[in-house]
Motif scaffolding. Structure first.
Motif, PDB file in Angstrom:
ATOM      1  N   ASP A 117       0.916  -1.110   0.053  1.00  0.00           N
ATOM      2  CA  ASP A 117       0.179   0.025  -0.071  1.00  0.00           C
ATOM      3  C   ASP A 117       0.914   1.252  -0.107  1.00  0.00           C
ATOM      4  O   ASP A 117       1.987   1.216  -0.460  1.00  0.00           O
ATOM      5  N   ARG A 175      -1.265   4.600  -6.463  1.00  0.00           N
ATOM      6  CA  ARG A 175      -2.387   5.509  -6.351  1.00  0.00           C
ATOM      7  C   ARG A 175      -3.316   5.319  -7.656  1.00  0.00           C
ATOM      8  O   ARG A 175      -4.706   5.209  -7.326  1.00  0.00           O
ATOM      9  N   ASN A 212      -5.441   2.209  -7.662  1.00  0.00           N
ATOM     10  CA  ASN A 212      -6.748   2.315  -6.682  1.00  0.00           C
ATOM     11  C   ASN A 212      -7.695   3.325  -6.994  1.00  0.00           C
ATOM     12  O   ASN A 212      -8.936   3.096  -7.068  1.00  0.00           O
ATOM     13  N   MET A 213      -7.397   4.568  -7.666  1.00  0.00           N
ATOM     14  CA  MET A 213      -8.318   5.272  -8.109  1.00  0.00           C
ATOM     15  C   MET A 213      -9.254   4.855  -9.256  1.00  0.00           C
ATOM     16  O   MET A 213     -10.397   4.841  -9.241  1.00  0.00           O
ATOM     17  N   ASN A 221     -11.152   2.895  -5.010  1.00  0.00           N
ATOM     18  CA  ASN A 221     -10.489   2.492  -3.787  1.00  0.00           C
ATOM     19  C   ASN A 221      -9.970   3.801  -3.229  1.00  0.00           C
ATOM     20  O   ASN A 221      -9.691   4.794  -4.020  1.00  0.00           O
ATOM     21  N   ASP A 222      -9.942   3.818  -1.846  1.00  0.00           N
ATOM     22  CA  ASP A 222      -8.991   4.597  -1.372  1.00  0.00           C
ATOM     23  C   ASP A 222      -7.593   4.741  -2.004  1.00  0.00           C
ATOM     24  O   ASP A 222      -7.249   3.536  -2.157  1.00  0.00           O
ATOM     25  N   GLU A 223      -6.891   5.750  -2.012  1.00  0.00           N
ATOM     26  CA  GLU A 223      -5.584   5.506  -2.880  1.00  0.00           C
ATOM     27  C   GLU A 223      -4.635   4.789  -2.124  1.00  0.00           C
ATOM     28  O   GLU A 223      -3.732   4.251  -2.472  1.00  0.00           O
ATOM     29  N   ALA A 224      -4.968   4.923  -0.614  1.00  0.00           N
ATOM     30  CA  ALA A 224      -3.959   3.947   0.172  1.00  0.00           C
ATOM     31  C   ALA A 224      -4.172   2.519   0.390  1.00  0.00           C
ATOM     32  O   ALA A 224      -3.697   1.823   1.039  1.00  0.00           O
ATOM     33  N   ALA A 225      -5.407   2.141  -0.385  1.00  0.00           N
ATOM     34  CA  ALA A 225      -5.597   0.702  -0.135  1.00  0.00           C
ATOM     35  C   ALA A 225      -4.687  -0.331  -0.725  1.00  0.00           C
ATOM     36  O   ALA A 225      -3.704   0.281  -1.439  1.00  0.00           O
ATOM     37  N   SER A 279     -11.472  -3.862  -6.869  1.00  0.00           N
ATOM     38  CA  SER A 279     -12.252  -2.785  -6.031  1.00  0.00           C
ATOM     39  C   SER A 279     -12.585  -3.611  -4.692  1.00  0.00           C
ATOM     40  O   SER A 279     -12.732  -4.878  -4.506  1.00  0.00           O
ATOM     41  N   SER A 281     -16.709  -3.756  -1.343  1.00  0.00           N
ATOM     42  CA  SER A 281     -16.637  -2.664  -2.154  1.00  0.00           C
ATOM     43  C   SER A 281     -18.352  -2.366  -2.869  1.00  0.00           C
ATOM     44  O   SER A 281     -19.080  -3.303  -3.008  1.00  0.00           O
ATOM     45  N   ARG A 332      -6.703  12.593 -10.345  1.00  0.00           N
ATOM     46  CA  ARG A 332      -8.006  12.629  -9.392  1.00  0.00           C
ATOM     47  C   ARG A 332      -9.003  13.366 -10.277  1.00  0.00           C
ATOM     48  O   ARG A 332     -10.348  12.883 -10.335  1.00  0.00           O
TER      49      ARG A 332
END
Lengths: 323, 291
Positions: A16, A39, A42-43, A47-51, A117, A156, A319
């Motif tokens: 992560d 990142r 994940n986007m 997902n959260d970017e930190a997943a 996801s 998710s 983003r």
């Protein structure tokens, strides 16, 4: 929901954005070598970017999905095959339960990032799911994934597939790859000729290149300024009293082969360092293959901060492009 | 002692308190890093004290590199006058010197060593002027040590012996680092001893092994249940030589969850130590033996 590992690839780890706060105990931040690619993946799957996702180096894994999901692969350029059908990179695509994701031969770059996801949901260790294999921490039992592993995936919501990140926002490295360096630390320990030579020479990534650090060879050995060895340092001119190493710092044991420390850096040691690769270029190193040519480029702090802010703008652009 | 500041890229400040190792430099580094922690400066993400230096990692989007540097410089002068005293603990660490496992490993990497025909202990004894390895081993464990840095890899302590400089043992690192070191090897490089917390690469000379785990990411070891790393800077260590039978016994106790390292709370005052080294060490040992 789980991912079943049929083939793990060469060295595929759960990563992560890392575990800050334990470097003073020798536990490095870890996390994706190419942060921007992680990142982005994940986007693309909501997902959260930190997943947590998977970082696959040189070779992709083979994975079977137990439920429907949205998946994205970013970073290295590598054919993505879902039940044999090629899928686009840097784009979210739908996967049905029972389908198998595998990869072709690597075309460019070194590390692919696979986000699902919901994110990989192994238990966090010290606040992160990142695998730190040296310390057997995080990931699955602190190691790379292996055949037969079942990787849990978090819940998710419904994620629309088809989101994509335009090519102009993806970072392509030139050849030779330019790594910008702020000289410092023990830069004064080498002669002016050696200082100039370090930036003039072309270096090549050595086979010893991993999550801890990348070694380079091919440039001229660095000549040292004469000194009387300080007490406790050791007699070699490249020795210092063991101290802390910055992420990205360039140590040159014996003055011969520079090593740039990366996300799984050793936190300190007894070798002098001549400077540090700037934060904006750390991701680039994660996409370098052995034997690739590299030039180190001298920059000032002002330029380093400008480069950092430029990278933030690209991230912001990603983003915004995904709304 | 002259403090030198340098940026490590755009996210770190590296501060060399002194080029050479001394407890004065260590205490100054500990004092400044402690002050940085107390100040809770916005943007500071890692505070790493080392033997005679330290490093701060910061987020330049939150605090500019120049502002960060100025904060540290302000703290330096206060550190000069701060008390060099800490409340800490002394811990007895059992060591099986000249054990079969480090011996097997050092023989495997002989061509990377200064003395390919001998052993690490024989070499260290000879270059430090001892007649035998036994004499060197005795010098290694007869006085306590000070943990002056934790790092390299997970929870690895660097230790500095609490004796005057003339009595310090010094050995070079291997000519080329090994690719393997047994877990819990007691090593030596420069003027520092260390305990390898995990198996892996290493360049320090190998003298022995301890049966006592000092890092446990699974936190199953009884005394590592609260936190996976045993050591912190400022801990004091006394090596206790043990034989194979005791090594095996301790290993069983660790497995059974009944082993507790012998530990005592102590205060360490650098000025008192500098004024009377043997007397200070005697008091440390009395505290340990009374535990």
């Amino acid at each position: 929901m789980a991912l079943k590992v049929i083939q793990p690839g060469l060295l595929t780890t759960i990563q992560d954005l890392g575990r800050p706060g334990y470097f003073h105990l020798g536990i490095p931040i870890g996390g994706a070598m190419d942060r921007m690619a992680m990142r982005a993946a994940n986007m693309l799957v909501g997902n959260d970017e930190a997943a947590a996702g998977l970082e696959a180096v040189f070779m992709g894994p083979e994975l079977e999905f137990s439920s429907d999901a949205t998946v994205a692969v970013t970073g290295a350029e590598i054919p993505i095959l879902l039940d044999g059908e090629e899928q686009p990179g840097w784009t979210g695509f739908p996967v049905k339960a029972g389908q198998i994701l595998k990869f072709g031969f690597l075309k460019a770059g070194a590390r692919a990032y696979i986000a699902v996801s919901g994110g990989i949901d192994t238990p966090p260790a010290l606040g992160s799911r990142s695998t730190y294999a040296i310390g057997a921490l995080g990931g699955i039992e602190g190691r790379a994934i292996a055949s037969g592993d079942e990787l849990p995936v978090g819940a998710s919501g419904r994620v629309e597939a088809g989101a994509t990140i335009s090519e102009k926002l993806r970072r392509m490295s030139s050849s030779p790859t330019e790594l910008r360096v702020l000289p410092g630390l023990y830069w004064h320990r080498i002669t002016e000729t050696a200082q100039a030579g370090f930036f003039d020479d072309e270096w090549k990534v050595a086979p010893e290149a991993d999550r801890m650090g990348y070694r380079f060879r091919g440039g001229k050995p660095l000549d040292f300024v004469e000194r009387e060895a300080p007490f406790g340092a050791g007699s070699d001119p490249s020795n210092i009293v063991d101290g802390c190493y910055p992420y990205g710092s360039i140590q040159v044991p014996g003055g011969t082969e520079p090593i740039v420390l990366h996300r799984d850096a050793v936190s300190g040691g007894g070798y002098f360092m001549i400077g540090t690769v700037i934060s904006a270029d750390m991701d680039l190193i994660g996409q370098l293959q052995p034997h690739m040519p590299v030039k180190f480029v001298e920059v000032s702090m002002e330029q380093a901060l400008k480069a950092r802010s430029d990278r933030s703008k690209v991230l912001q652009g990603m983003r915004e492009s995904l709304g | 002692m002259k403090t030198r500041y340098s940026f490590g890229g755009d996210e770190h400040i590296f501060v060399e308190v002194d080029e050479e190792m001394s407890l004065d430099a260590f205490f100054k580094s500990l004092s400044i890093t402690g002050a940085v922690a107390d100040l809770n400066i916005n943007g500071v993400t890692e505070i790493c004290p080392a033997n005679a230096s330290f490093q701060i990692k910061f987020d330049p989007d939150v605090i500019s590199p120049d502002d960060m540097l100025n904060e540290l410089k302000k703290l330096e002068s206060a550190a000069e006058s701060s008390e060099k005293r800490i409340a800490t603990r002394i811990v007895e660490i059992p060591v099986f010197y000249n054990d079969p496992w480090t011996h097997e490993t050092l023989m495997r990497f002989r061509e990377r060593h200064q003395d390919p025909d001998g052993t690490d202990l024989d070499y260290a004894a000879r270059i430090n002027g001892f007649d035998s390895a036994e004499g060197f081993i005795e010098a290694h464990h007869s006085n306590p040590w000070f943990v002056s840095m934790v790092g390299f890899v997970s929870g690895l302590p660097f230790l500095y012996q609490l004796v005057e400089r003339e009595r310090q043992l010094q050995v070079p690192k291997y000519l080329r680092p090994r690719t393997d070191t047994p877990k819990l090897t007691v090593g030596y490089g420069g003027c520092f001893s260390c305990i390898y917390s995990v198996r892996g690469a290493g360049g320090y000379q190998m003298f022995g092994i301890t049966p006592m785990p000092i890092y446990d990411p699974e936190q199953k070891v009884s005394y590592l249940k609260d936190f996976m790393v045993f050591f912190k800077p400022g801990d004091i260590v006394k090596w206790k030589p043990i034989d194979r039978a005791e090594y095996d016994r301790i290993l069983e106790q660790v497995e059974a969850g009944t082993y507790e390292p012998k530990t005592a709370k102590v205060d360490f005052d650098l000025e008192a130590f500098n004024a009377d080294i043997d007397g200070t060490n005697r008091k440390l040992m009395e505290a340990l033996n009374g535990a």
